[in-house]
Scaffold this motif. Structure first.
Motif, PDB file in Angstrom:
ATOM      1  N   CYS A 247       0.831  -1.215   0.000  1.00 25.93           N
ATOM      2  CA  CYS A 247       0.000   0.000   0.000  1.00 25.93           C
ATOM      3  C   CYS A 247       0.864   1.263   0.000  1.00 25.93           C
ATOM      4  CB  CYS A 247      -0.935   0.000   1.203  1.00 25.93           C
ATOM      5  SG  CYS A 247      -2.157  -1.326   1.175  1.00 25.93           S
ATOM      6  N   ALA A 248       2.091   1.177   0.472  1.00 27.28           N
ATOM      7  CA  ALA A 248       2.978   2.336   0.481  1.00 27.28           C
ATOM      8  C   ALA A 248       3.414   2.735  -0.927  1.00 27.28           C
ATOM      9  CB  ALA A 248       4.206   2.046   1.337  1.00 27.28           C
ATOM     10  N   PHE A 249       3.261   1.822  -1.872  1.00 25.10           N
ATOM     11  CA  PHE A 249       3.706   2.094  -3.235  1.00 25.10           C
ATOM     12  C   PHE A 249       2.578   2.508  -4.168  1.00 25.10           C
ATOM     13  CE2 PHE A 249       6.839  -0.852  -1.447  1.00 25.10           C
ATOM     14  CZ  PHE A 249       7.985  -0.081  -1.595  1.00 25.10           C
ATOM     15  N   PHE A 250       1.394   2.776  -3.622  1.00 27.32           N
ATOM     16  CA  PHE A 250       0.287   3.222  -4.466  1.00 27.32           C
ATOM     17  C   PHE A 250       0.660   4.538  -5.149  1.00 27.32           C
ATOM     18  CE2 PHE A 250      -3.282   1.100  -1.775  1.00 27.32           C
ATOM     19  CZ  PHE A 250      -2.988  -0.113  -2.364  1.00 27.32           C
ATOM     20  N   ARG A 251       0.338   4.618  -6.422  1.00 29.14           N
ATOM     21  CA  ARG A 251       0.550   5.833  -7.205  1.00 29.14           C
ATOM     22  C   ARG A 251      -0.728   6.114  -7.989  1.00 29.14           C
ATOM     23  NH1 ARG A 251       3.878   6.201  -4.033  1.00 29.14           N
ATOM     24  NH2 ARG A 251       6.078   5.985  -4.226  1.00 29.14           N
ATOM     25  N   PRO A 252      -0.919   7.332  -8.449  1.00 32.09           N
ATOM     26  CA  PRO A 252      -2.137   7.661  -9.205  1.00 32.09           C
ATOM     27  C   PRO A 252      -2.311   6.840 -10.483  1.00 32.09           C
ATOM     28  CG  PRO A 252      -1.033   9.668  -8.506  1.00 32.09           C
ATOM     29  CD  PRO A 252      -0.117   8.530  -8.172  1.00 32.09           C
ATOM     30  N   VAL A 253      -1.247   6.291 -11.013  1.00 34.03           N
ATOM     31  CA  VAL A 253      -1.357   5.530 -12.258  1.00 34.03           C
ATOM     32  C   VAL A 253      -1.760   4.073 -12.026  1.00 34.03           C
ATOM     33  CG1 VAL A 253       0.260   7.000 -13.499  1.00 34.03           C
ATOM     34  CG2 VAL A 253       1.116   5.005 -12.259  1.00 34.03           C
ATOM     35  N   TRP A 254      -1.806   3.638 -10.771  1.00 34.90           N
ATOM     36  CA  TRP A 254      -2.204   2.255 -10.479  1.00 34.90           C
ATOM     37  C   TRP A 254      -3.687   2.091 -10.809  1.00 34.90           C
ATOM     38  CZ3 TRP A 254      -0.235  -1.301  -6.211  1.00 34.90           C
ATOM     39  CH2 TRP A 254       1.154  -1.290  -6.153  1.00 34.90           C
ATOM     40  N   PRO A 255      -4.068   0.940 -11.346  1.00 40.17           N
ATOM     41  CA  PRO A 255      -5.487   0.688 -11.620  1.00 40.17           C
ATOM     42  C   PRO A 255      -6.286   0.613 -10.312  1.00 40.17           C
ATOM     43  CG  PRO A 255      -4.077  -0.967 -12.670  1.00 40.17           C
ATOM     44  CD  PRO A 255      -3.206  -0.129 -11.808  1.00 40.17           C
ATOM     45  N   LEU A 256      -7.484   1.167 -10.328  1.00 37.50           N
ATOM     46  CA  LEU A 256      -8.302   1.199  -9.116  1.00 37.50           C
ATOM     47  C   LEU A 256      -8.660  -0.197  -8.621  1.00 37.50           C
ATOM     48  CD1 LEU A 256     -10.693   4.224  -9.708  1.00 37.50           C
ATOM     49  CD2 LEU A 256      -8.744   4.060  -8.176  1.00 37.50           C
ATOM     50  N   HIS A 257      -8.891  -1.131  -9.542  1.00 37.28           N
ATOM     51  CA  HIS A 257      -9.250  -2.480  -9.094  1.00 37.28           C
ATOM     52  C   HIS A 257      -8.095  -3.142  -8.350  1.00 37.28           C
ATOM     53  CE1 HIS A 257      -7.446  -3.232 -13.078  1.00 37.28           C
ATOM     54  NE2 HIS A 257      -7.104  -4.414 -12.587  1.00 37.28           N
ATOM     55  N   LEU A 258      -6.840  -2.832  -8.696  1.00 44.21           N
ATOM     56  CA  LEU A 258      -5.690  -3.382  -7.978  1.00 44.21           C
ATOM     57  C   LEU A 258      -5.568  -2.755  -6.587  1.00 44.21           C
ATOM     58  CD1 LEU A 258      -3.265  -5.273  -8.084  1.00 44.21           C
ATOM     59  CD2 LEU A 258      -1.964  -3.406  -9.098  1.00 44.21           C
ATOM     60  N   ILE A 259      -5.764  -1.462  -6.500  1.00 47.00           N
ATOM     61  CA  ILE A 259      -5.730  -0.777  -5.202  1.00 47.00           C
ATOM     62  C   ILE A 259      -6.836  -1.309  -4.299  1.00 47.00           C
ATOM     63  CG2 ILE A 259      -6.059   1.444  -4.043  1.00 47.00           C
ATOM     64  CD1 ILE A 259      -4.732   2.768  -6.468  1.00 47.00           C
ATOM     65  N   PHE A 260      -8.029  -1.447  -4.864  1.00 45.36           N
ATOM     66  CA  PHE A 260      -9.159  -1.963  -4.091  1.00 45.36           C
ATOM     67  C   PHE A 260      -8.883  -3.386  -3.622  1.00 45.36           C
ATOM     68  CE2 PHE A 260     -13.239  -4.205  -3.838  1.00 45.36           C
ATOM     69  CZ  PHE A 260     -13.874  -3.428  -2.888  1.00 45.36           C
ATOM     70  N   GLY A 261      -8.355  -4.222  -4.504  1.00 43.97           N
ATOM     71  CA  GLY A 261      -8.058  -5.605  -4.150  1.00 43.97           C
ATOM     72  C   GLY A 261      -7.028  -5.718  -3.027  1.00 43.97           C
ATOM     73  N   LEU A 262      -5.970  -4.920  -3.112  1.00 44.32           N
ATOM     74  CA  LEU A 262      -4.958  -4.938  -2.045  1.00 44.32           C
ATOM     75  C   LEU A 262      -5.522  -4.416  -0.725  1.00 44.32           C
ATOM     76  CD1 LEU A 262      -1.702  -3.835  -3.862  1.00 44.32           C
ATOM     77  CD2 LEU A 262      -2.132  -6.008  -2.738  1.00 44.32           C
ATOM     78  N   ALA A 263      -6.351  -3.376  -0.790  1.00 47.25           N
ATOM     79  CA  ALA A 263      -6.955  -2.840   0.432  1.00 47.25           C
ATOM     80  C   ALA A 263      -7.881  -3.866   1.078  1.00 47.25           C
ATOM     81  CB  ALA A 263      -7.713  -1.553   0.124  1.00 47.25           C
ATOM     82  N   VAL A 264      -8.642  -4.587   0.270  1.00 47.79           N
ATOM     83  CA  VAL A 264      -9.529  -5.626   0.810  1.00 47.79           C
ATOM     84  C   VAL A 264      -8.714  -6.754   1.433  1.00 47.79           C
ATOM     85  CG1 VAL A 264     -11.174  -7.427   0.155  1.00 47.79           C
ATOM     86  CG2 VAL A 264     -11.494  -5.105  -0.659  1.00 47.79           C
ATOM     87  N   CYS A 265      -7.656  -7.187   0.754  1.00 50.18           N
ATOM     88  CA  CYS A 265      -6.803  -8.255   1.302  1.00 50.18           C
ATOM     89  C   CYS A 265      -6.137  -7.819   2.600  1.00 50.18           C
ATOM     90  CB  CYS A 265      -5.745  -8.656   0.276  1.00 50.18           C
ATOM     91  SG  CYS A 265      -6.380  -9.579  -1.111  1.00 50.18           S
ATOM     92  N   CYS A 266      -5.684  -6.583   2.649  1.00 49.60           N
ATOM     93  CA  CYS A 266      -5.044  -6.061   3.857  1.00 49.60           C
ATOM     94  C   CYS A 266      -6.041  -6.016   5.011  1.00 49.60           C
ATOM     95  CB  CYS A 266      -4.473  -4.677   3.576  1.00 49.60           C
ATOM     96  SG  CYS A 266      -3.503  -3.998   4.925  1.00 49.60           S
ATOM     97  N   GLY A 267      -7.235  -5.516   4.746  1.00 52.80           N
ATOM     98  CA  GLY A 267      -8.265  -5.454   5.791  1.00 52.80           C
ATOM     99  C   GLY A 267      -8.681  -6.830   6.271  1.00 52.80           C
ATOM    100  N   PHE A 268      -8.847  -7.774   5.339  1.00 49.03           N
ATOM    101  CA  PHE A 268      -9.210  -9.138   5.714  1.00 49.03           C
ATOM    102  C   PHE A 268      -8.119  -9.786   6.553  1.00 49.03           C
ATOM    103  CE2 PHE A 268      -9.088 -13.711   4.842  1.00 49.03           C
ATOM    104  CZ  PHE A 268     -10.340 -14.070   5.332  1.00 49.03           C
TER     105      PHE A 268
END
Length: 65
Positions: free
Chosen positions: A11-32
């Motif tokens: 999550c520290a490497f998120f950038r504006p060019v990252w696809p939203l579905h990848l950011i969402f997927g990592l955030a869900v995995c981290c929360g789970f």
């Protein structure tokens, strides 16, 4: 435990060019992963507590949680 470290570290490497579905997927995995870890800690906190001491242990653990 290592998996949680890598997932949340990504999550520290998120950038504006990252696809939203990848950011969402990592955030869900981290929360789970964190939710599962905290649930496991809460479960083993009362492992060797007798039923007679459960009320005191619950009060003590809730205070310091």
């Amino acid at each position: 435990m290592q998996l949680l470290r890598y997932i949340c570290g990504a999550c520290a490497f998120f950038r504006p060019v990252w696809p939203l579905h990848l950011i969402f997927g990592l955030a869900v995995c981290c929360g789970f992963s964190m939710s599962s870890q905290f649930t496991a800690y809460n479960t083993i906190a009362y492992d060797r507590i007798s039923p007679a001491q459960m009320s005191s242990a619950t009060s003590f653990y809730t205070t310091f949680q």
